[in-house]
Design a protein around this motif. Structure first.
Motif, mmCIF file in Angstrom:
data_model
loop_
_atom_site.group_PDB
_atom_site.id
_atom_site.type_symbol
_atom_site.label_atom_id
_atom_site.label_comp_id
_atom_site.label_asym_id
_atom_site.label_seq_id
_atom_site.Cartn_x
_atom_site.Cartn_y
_atom_site.Cartn_z
ATOM 1 N N PHE A 61 0.862 -1.334 -0.103
ATOM 2 C CA PHE A 61 -0.138 0.066 0.125
ATOM 3 C C PHE A 61 0.767 1.319 0.025
ATOM 4 N N TYR A 108 2.025 1.921 -3.311
ATOM 5 C CA TYR A 108 0.728 2.634 -4.157
ATOM 6 C C TYR A 108 0.750 4.134 -3.827
ATOM 7 N N VAL A 109 1.049 4.349 -2.436
ATOM 8 C CA VAL A 109 0.997 5.880 -2.161
ATOM 9 C C VAL A 109 1.853 6.564 -2.770
ATOM 10 N N GLU A 164 1.368 7.418 -6.151
ATOM 11 C CA GLU A 164 0.431 8.653 -6.291
ATOM 12 C C GLU A 164 0.946 10.015 -6.067
ATOM 13 N N PHE A 182 -4.409 7.435 -13.936
ATOM 14 C CA PHE A 182 -5.505 7.118 -13.033
ATOM 15 C C PHE A 182 -5.906 5.888 -13.148
ATOM 16 N N SER A 216 -3.636 3.620 -11.491
ATOM 17 C CA SER A 216 -3.610 3.567 -10.086
ATOM 18 C C SER A 216 -4.824 2.740 -9.591
ATOM 19 N N ALA A 217 -5.918 2.991 -10.344
ATOM 20 C CA ALA A 217 -7.178 2.281 -9.677
ATOM 21 C C ALA A 217 -6.897 0.764 -10.028
ATOM 22 N N LEU A 231 -4.710 -0.260 -6.929
ATOM 23 C CA LEU A 231 -5.239 -0.155 -5.621
ATOM 24 C C LEU A 231 -6.113 -1.507 -5.620
ATOM 25 N N VAL A 232 -6.914 -2.005 -6.820
ATOM 26 C CA VAL A 232 -7.684 -3.111 -6.786
ATOM 27 C C VAL A 232 -6.811 -4.272 -6.431
ATOM 28 N N GLY A 240 -6.070 -4.424 -2.783
ATOM 29 C CA GLY A 240 -7.331 -5.016 -1.922
ATOM 30 C C GLY A 240 -7.310 -6.527 -2.089
ATOM 31 N N MET A 241 -7.043 -6.846 -3.355
ATOM 32 C CA MET A 241 -6.947 -8.464 -3.410
ATOM 33 C C MET A 241 -6.154 -9.048 -2.691
ATOM 34 N N TYR A 262 -4.655 -7.873 0.214
ATOM 35 C CA TYR A 262 -4.999 -7.894 1.445
ATOM 36 C C TYR A 262 -6.009 -8.887 1.617
ATOM 37 N N GLY A 263 -7.056 -9.165 0.891
ATOM 38 C CA GLY A 263 -8.236 -9.991 0.932
ATOM 39 C C GLY A 263 -7.628 -11.339 1.003
ATOM 40 N N LEU A 307 -0.273 -6.551 4.136
ATOM 41 C CA LEU A 307 0.248 -5.622 2.986
ATOM 42 C C LEU A 307 1.662 -5.551 3.282
#
Lengths: 507, 111
Positions: free
Chosen positions: A134, A137-138, A141, A171, A174-175, A178-179, A182-183, A185-186, A191
């Protein structure tokens, strides 16, 4: 003990502080210049004199930000690969910063060019050090937002149009990233890269992991400008000021490549045959389409932009071959590419300064008046094309050797063809812009001979000469760099070492 | 609940991509916003939905059984803030581009 951890964080703190301080002085032209130069120099000193020797000694250093233990807090990790990238990034940062003193006009500096430049450096360093997906990712960005501003600064029509394309693609990238986060993490409930890698080792769940891998591959491939996703790059890189293009070409795509190499040697190694084959096919097409794109252009900036694409293919090829030698080759390639490509853009900037255009139809016969400058271009361009004994040759040689070991003969063929075509298009620039008939100079032009170029525009020439000599140096003495690249590759190919360094034990 | 939310995430992504493929600047911005929200919701669902307890340590010093995971929420918060920044920037840039003479649609950007 504490001293080492602060050194790692300094690579983030120095650019951030520089950016914040120069925000206060952005109306003051001279102070603003000095602050940025001092900040970039301090960063270079920190990485080369303190961080790099530390990593050579200790192999992998970690810092837990805020003192939270490893899988829970944010981890900052510096291994050999990160250290090499940090050194080269800070070096290129300082060089472009010196160049920007003259190249960027006061209006843009007042609108906080240096502030965003330093934030960009911070984000790039952060991405190299991130030990947490994560966090990665930040940093991406932060890097994107700074690069948006740098790209659009000046508000030219072309710049605005380029920014629309660049913003939109970034954009979407990065979307997807992010998915992917999330995946992950799921799936794993964590992370931290090392923790995720460990979880994937112990609980292989191939279908989901492959989906996550592709979700990570897509955004990094967009950022690195891989084959089907590179169209934003040649469409946007020719519009801003040349310093901006130079720093983008040197660092931004390389952060994408860095993230690809990091994730696909550490986390997603469950099904190398599948994921790395995708990467290899993409790499092959990237090399070819980039170099063919370059052949069709007549503007120096556009030619060079397409060459970024084709060169990224080589780096990803190194990752896709997935042997220690190939990854060492990829790292070597990244280093020499950053030096050569940034320098070529800076040289293009000087050509624009002399001639007012970088279109090959409008430039001719520079060699007659600027012999030394032309020779510098020739050295760098041939190095990019990979003529022995210059640095590009060794990089390609290592990759081809690794390709033979893996018996990927088709890829070797592609590498060789691309090298030949790169040479061709570099020669196109050389023959058109530097050789050829001498042109009549327009009256408004003040730079008529080499003496005045070196005398009055030294801040443009110093970075070019320094970087060219480094290119020459790693061409003629490639062993030291190769040694460190090999160490880095061995660390990358042995993820347990990384996991152990971050989590304490490798269970 | 998770099933319904997953379908919602899918629908939002579909709507967002559909709008991104449009030629109109306004729809583009709306598409960006919708995709941003879809990713946030995706992370939320991926982090498991729990309704029992808040993630506070109880008086006996132990965590409660079955508590809602705070990490995805923290991630979403960060992602939303970043997304908001990018959306604001995109809006301004698109407005500026729209002000260029003879540019009304994305197709006009081809040169």
């Amino acid at each position: 003990m504490g001293y080492e951890k602060i050194i790692i964080l300094l690579t983030l703190i120095i650019p951030m502080l520089t950016a914040i301080i120069s925000l206060f002085f952005k109306k003051n032209r001279i102070v603003n210049n000095y602050i940025s130069i001092i900040g970039s120099s301090l960063l270079l000193i920190t990485t080369t004199a303190f961080l790099f020797p530390l990593i050579v000694e200790n192999e992998i250093l970690t810092t837990q930000v805020g003192g939270w233990k490893a899988p829970f807090g944010i981890t900052i990790v510096a291994d050999m690969f990160s250290a090499i990238m940090l050194v080269i990034a800070s070096f290129v940062g300082l060089m472009v910063n010196i160049y920007a003193l003259e190249n960027i006009d006061y209006k843009k500096k007042e609108f906080s060019f240096f502030v965003f430049f330093q934030f960009l450096m911070m984000a790039v360093n952060g991405a190299f050090l991130a030990g947490d997906i994560f966090n990665l990712y930040v940093w991406f960005e932060v890097m994107l937002i700074s690069s948006f501003v740098l790209l659009v600064l000046g508000n030219g029509t072309k710049q605005l149009i380029a920014t629309v394309k660049y913003t939109l693609l970034s954009f979407i990238a990065s979307a997807f990233l992010l998915v992917g986060v999330g995946m992950i993490y799921g799936i794993s409930g964590s992370l931290n890269m090392a923790d995720v890698a460990l979880y994937f080792r112990e609980h292989p769940n191939e279908p989901l992991m492959t989906v996550a891998a592709v979700l990570f591959m897509l955004p990094f491939a967009i950022k690195a400008a891989l084959f089907p996703l590179y169209f934003w790059l040649p469409d946007s890189y020719h519009t801003p000021k040349i310093s901006v293009t130079a720093i983008f070409s040197g660092l931004l795509t390389k952060v994408g490549v860095y993230a690809l190499i990091r994730c696909f040697t550490l986390i997603f190694i469950h099904d190398v045959h599948y994921t790395h084959t995708i990467l290899m096919v993409a790499a092959g097409f990237t090399m070819l389409s980039g170099v063919f794109g370059a052949l069709s252009k007549v503007n120096m900036r556009r030619i060079l932009s397409f060459h970024i694409v084709s060169q990224v293919g080589y780096m990803v090829l190194g990752l896709a071959l997935f042997t220690p030698l190939a990854i060492a080759g990829a790292i070597f390639y990244i280093i020499q590419h950053i030096l050569a490509k940034t320098n070529l853009f800076l040289i293009t900037g000087v050509v624009e300064k002399i001639k007012g255009t970088s279109n090959l139809k409008g430039v001719s016969g520079l060699y007659h008046r600027f012999p030394v400058f032309s020779i510098i271009f020739l050295v760098v361009a041939l190095s990019l094309a990979g003529l022995p004994p210059l640095s590009g040759f060794w990089a390609k040689f290592i990759l081809i050797k690794a390709g033979f070991e893996q018996q990927e003969y088709l890829m070797i063929f592609v590498v060789l063809i691309t090298g030949l075509l790169t040479l061709f298009s570099m020669m196109k620039i050389w023959v058109n812009a530097f050789w050829g008939k001498q042109q009549e100079e327009p009256d408004r032009n003040l730079i008529t001979n080499e003496k005045s170029l070196f005398k009055e525009h030294w801040s443009l020439l110093i970075p070019i000469i320094l970087m060219a000599s480094f290119t020459l140096f790693i061409g003629l003495f490639s062993m030291p760099l190769m040694k460190y690249a090999t160490i880095a590759a061995e660390q990358l190919m042995n993820p347990l070492q990384y996991i152990e360094a971050v989590l304490g034990t490798a269970n | 609940m998770e099933f319904l939310l997953s379908i919602l995430v899918g629908l939002l992504f579909a709507a967002g991509v559909y709008l991104l493929l449009h030629r109109d600047f306004v729809k583009l911005v709306i598409g960006i916003v919708i995709i941003g929200n879809a990713t946030a919701l995706f992370i939320f669902v991926a982090g498991r939905i729990v309704r029992q307890n808040a993630p506070f340590i109880q008086e006996n010093g132990l965590p409660p059984e079955n508590f809602a995971d705070p990490v995805p929420q923290a991630l979403i918060l960060t992602a939303l803030v970043i997304g908001f920044g990018i959306q604001a920037f995109a809006l301004i840039v698109f407005k500026k581009v729209y002000d260029i003479p003879k540019v009304d649609k994305i197709d006009d950007l081809k040169k």
